[in-house]
Design an enzyme around this catalytic site. Structure first.
Site, short mmCIF file in Angstrom:
data_model
loop_
_atom_site.label_atom_id
_atom_site.label_comp_id
_atom_site.label_asym_id
_atom_site.label_seq_id
_atom_site.Cartn_x
_atom_site.Cartn_y
_atom_site.Cartn_z
N CYS A 321 0.83 -1.21 0.00
CA CYS A 321 0.00 0.00 0.00
C CYS A 321 0.86 1.26 0.00
O CYS A 321 0.33 2.37 0.09
CB CYS A 321 -0.94 0.00 1.22
SG CYS A 321 -0.08 -0.01 2.81
N GLU A 355 -1.90 1.21 -4.97
CA GLU A 355 -1.59 -0.12 -4.45
C GLU A 355 -0.77 -0.86 -5.51
O GLU A 355 -1.04 -0.76 -6.71
CB GLU A 355 -2.89 -0.87 -4.19
CG GLU A 355 -2.75 -2.06 -3.27
CD GLU A 355 -3.07 -1.73 -1.83
OE1 GLU A 355 -3.03 -2.65 -1.01
OE2 GLU A 355 -3.37 -0.56 -1.53
#
Length: 364
Positions: A321, A355
């Site tokens: 992330c 992401e």
């Protein structure tokens, strides 16, 4: 512009800019061409939270600009939220306005929805909740067909259940997940499904090998990957997530996963023989043939000991992330492994966040 306002026509340009920025950040790693997974342009976020602002007899949802944190910005529409949340918002607000028991000292509302049609609403208060509140909340839950939780200082009232059930269709099979209030879940269900499918394609069939999964959460990746391997050894530090994961493995008839509630650093110590843990009693770590690792760490990335551990495992799926810490960790992992696939998943459209997924195999 309202915090929820979006210009969907700009989405392709915004995504392209994020892809370029992420590729530039990792330019020195020589990664392959990224596989880019775009998000739906609206109604993609399965959870949302708002402050409740009181002005006389009126109530409204509010958000705040970090540059002016004391000035509420009224939110009447929030198109990045799921359709179910958007449809419920005005109906819920009208019901709250009409009930003294429900509106008194209410300061925040949190929504958790699913693709499967389940909805949980948490109401947060600056006062102790009593039987009058419970009666009003039970009526509200029945009328709206949702789950309601009330929270106040040192108080949590669950009227029926404190979770929703999600169903994700992965390559022709439905996987069912309990998602608990307060527990971590992927916010963009469409992109989450794409990430799981990508991970399955990366690992292929490894029925004579075992998977090590760190930061497994509620079994989001674990459940759909389990049938690719002989056994899975998974870890997660959160009690709520471990509870959900065990329930999810049972719900999906998955019996080849061993999960331990411990930090990745602790499992690394156990696998290296540096320390014994009571939480691993009855589990012979030496029986695992760990040929693949899946890691989905927090924004801080992996610690040095865990990096050293997974660098000894032939195949690695790294879900990140935070592209910055991923780039840092890849500087070390690419000394022992080669990046075979690189993917970008637009989990948070209209933000700078991206992401990433990287699949690595041992050898140069």
């Amino acid at each position: 512009m309202s915090p929820g306002a979006i210009d969907t026509s700009q989405y392709p340009n915004l995504l392209s800019a994020k892809v370029t920025k992420t590729r530039e950040l990792m330019a020195d790693l020589g990664l392959p061409e990224p596989e880019v997974e775009p998000s739906p342009v609206s109604h993609f976020r399965m959870r949302a939270e708002f402050r409740i602002w009181h002005e006389g007899d009126d109530l409204y949802y509010a958000m705040f600009d970090p540059q002016a944190p004391k000035v509420p910005i009224r939110v009447d529409d929030f198109p990045i939220a799921s359709k179910a949340i958007c449809e419920l918002m005005p109906t819920l607000l009208d019901a709250l306005k009409a009930s003294t028991a429900l509106r008194q000292r209410l300061f925040q509302v949190e929504f958790l929805s699913t693709l499967a049609g389940d909805m949980l609403v948490t109401l947060l208060y600056h006062r102790k909740l009593d039987d009058t509140w419970r009666v009003a909340a039970e009526s509200l839950a029945e009328n709206l067909g949702v789950q309601i939780i009330g929270r106040a200082r040192k108080q949590k009232i669950v009227l029926d259940r404190d979770f929703v059930t999600e169903t994700l269709s992965i390559e022709g099979r439905d996987y069912h997940y309990r998602q608990y209030e307060g527990g971590f879940t992927q916010p963009n269900a469409v992109i989450n499904t794409a990430m799981i499918q990508w991970a399955r394609r990366c690992v292929g069939e490894q029925k004579d090998a075992d998977l090590l999964e760190l930061y497994c959460g509620n079994g989001n990746f674990t459940a759909p990957l389990a049938d690719r391997f002989r056994r899975v050894l998974a870890t997660e530090i959160s009690k709520t997530s471990v509870k959900a994961a065990r329930e999810n493995f049972t719900a999906n008839n998955i019996g080849n996963v061993d999960i331990a509630r411990m930090a990745s650093e602790e499992l690394t110590q156990a696998l290296n023989g540096e320390r014994a843990f009571r939480r691993l009693e009855g589990l012979d770590l030496q029986q695992f043939k760990l040929q693949c690792a899946l890691v989905d760490p927090p924004r801080a990335g992996l610690d040095s000991a865990t990096l050293e551990l997974i660098s000894r495992i032939p195949r690695i799926v790294y879900i990140s992330c935070n592209p910055k810490t991923l780039s840092r960790d890849l500087q070390l992992l690419t000394k022992s492994h080669r990046v075979e696939r690189f993917a970008l998943f637009d989990q948070f459209p209209y933000t700078d966040h991206m992401e990433c997924g990287v699949y690595l195999t041992q050898g140069q």
